[in-house]
Design an enzyme around this catalytic site. Structure first.
Site, short mmCIF file in Angstrom:
data_model
loop_
_atom_site.label_atom_id
_atom_site.label_comp_id
_atom_site.label_asym_id
_atom_site.label_seq_id
_atom_site.Cartn_x
_atom_site.Cartn_y
_atom_site.Cartn_z
N SER A 175 -11.10 -3.66 -4.19
CA SER A 175 -11.98 -3.07 -3.18
C SER A 175 -12.59 -1.78 -3.68
O SER A 175 -11.97 -1.04 -4.47
CB SER A 175 -11.14 -2.77 -1.94
OG SER A 175 -11.88 -1.98 -1.03
N TYR A 185 -4.26 1.62 1.86
CA TYR A 185 -4.94 0.36 1.57
C TYR A 185 -5.57 0.41 0.17
O TYR A 185 -5.32 -0.46 -0.68
CB TYR A 185 -6.01 0.07 2.64
CG TYR A 185 -6.93 -1.04 2.21
CD1 TYR A 185 -6.47 -2.35 2.10
CD2 TYR A 185 -8.26 -0.78 1.85
CE1 TYR A 185 -7.29 -3.37 1.66
CE2 TYR A 185 -9.09 -1.79 1.41
CZ TYR A 185 -8.60 -3.08 1.31
OH TYR A 185 -9.42 -4.08 0.86
N LYS A 216 -4.60 -1.59 -3.57
CA LYS A 216 -5.54 -2.36 -4.40
C LYS A 216 -5.56 -1.82 -5.84
O LYS A 216 -5.64 -2.59 -6.80
CB LYS A 216 -6.95 -2.30 -3.78
CG LYS A 216 -7.06 -3.11 -2.50
CD LYS A 216 -6.85 -4.60 -2.75
CE LYS A 216 -6.87 -5.45 -1.51
NZ LYS A 216 -6.61 -6.87 -1.76
#
Ligand code: WQD
Length: 321
Positions: A119, A143, A147
């Site tokens: 991402s 988050y 990643k």
């Protein structure tokens, strides 16, 4: 060729599954159906499996061997920034341990080619015109951190198990390639605005005092079908001989402001929209636009759909699904 797609019943995964089966490839979808839907999977086998379950590694390795899979695309992960801040343990466990299980199963079943959903969240708040892969990632939430850690894990797996991997760093994905595969979660700008309109509420713009031409944040919105095509190109890249890069941005290279997106939605729906201007949202960079040089050079891929295409497809999906 057989590809096993983890998270293939989700929004992005199901688009990739559809394209793969349309070009005649055998596809096995593994999904726990926690946010995915069985109905999204057509033209592929579906195995219901939670990759964080204690016996997931053995089961996954079994399905990889039984299907003769030669590649894996891994989508399954949590992807809500706010939730990751409130509950990082969930992200460490499901996103990181989930990927560890997938990679271990691949090693066990001698599957070499892996495509991973990364991402643009890995970049954090870069203060640049265009975000290139050379920028040092500095994720600002769990988050994005999961990643980035995932990308390191791919590097380790390559070294230890002779794997070949590509991490695709998605920018802002929206739209629908087929109405029935549309994003049903209301977490991002386009679905949020469409939901507000359907409920007769004014959409809220998170700040109009940014240092951008109209004062609202700029993002790079990429059509989910373009993104799905990038995955197909990434698989072909892994199957080929040349592979100079393992991390590739996926975006269009063009930024759109929040007000421009709302204008596009107004055009697509024929509805006049008067948004409410709210305060800034914490952690929002003013501008995040993808440099597409590397993916164009490596995969020969570039986006072909515009912001209007994205929004029109999202509007049509709500109408027709
Ligand atoms: C887009 C723009 C908001 C809602 C997130 C993740 C990122 C990636 C994609 C998965 C921003 C503005 C939004 C609203 C608004 N996820 N906005 N009013 O934050 O750019 O990216 O999704 O990989 O990691 O961070 O996407 O859709 O939330 O917001 O004004 O009601 O719309 O401020 O500028 P974001 P988004």
């Amino acid at each position: 060729m057989t590809t096993l797609v983890v998270g293939g019943a989700g929004y992005i995964g199901s688009h990739v599954v559809r394209l793969l089966s349309e070009r005649g490839e055998h596809v096995v979808v593994v999904d726990d159906l926690s946010t995915g839907f069985r109905e999204r999977v057509t033209g592929a086998d579906l195995v219901e499996l939670d990759i964080t379950a204690p016996d997931a590694r053995e089961k996954l390795a079994f399905h990889l061997r039984a299907s003769g899979a030669d590649s894996v695309i891994h989508f399954a992960a949590h992807k809500q920034v706010g939730e990751s801040v409130a509950n990082p343990e969930l992200y460490w466990h499901d996103n990181i341990a989930g990927l560890a299980t997938v990679l271990a199963a691949c090693a066990n079943a001698e599957v070499r080619d892996v495509v991973f959903s990364s991402s643009a969240a890995v970049y954090g708040m870069p203060d640049v015109e265009l975000v290139t892969e050379e920028l040092d990632p500095r994720p600002i939430n769990p988050y994005g951190a999961t990643k980035y850690v995932g990308e390191w894990m791919l590097t380790d797996a390559e070294r230890a198990h002779d794997m070949r991997t590509v991490a695709l760093r998605y920018f802002n994905v929206a739209g629908a390639g087929w109405p029935e595969l549309a994003d049903t979660q209301v977490m991002n700008l386009v679905p949020i605005v469409l939901d507000a309109l359907a409920a007769g509420r004014a959409p809220i713009v998170f700040g109009d005092d940014y240092d951008t031409p109209d004062g609202t944040c700029i993002r790079d919105y990429v059509h989910v079908l373009d993104l799905a095509e990038a995955h197909i190109a990434a698989l072909d890249y892994l199957r080929g001989d040349e592979r100079p890069h393992r991390v590739l941005n996926v975006g269009t290279g063009t930024g759109s402001s929040v007000l421009e997106v709302i204008d596009a939605i107004s055009r697509a729906t024929g509805q006049e929209i008067t948004p409410e201007i709210g305060p800034r949202r914490a952690g929002d960079p003013a501008k995040l636009v993808c440099s597409t040089d590397r993916i164009r050079g490596s995969l020969g891929w570039e986006s072909s759909r515009t912001l209007d295409d994205i929004v029109e497809s999202a509007v049509a999906a709500r109408r027709d699904a």
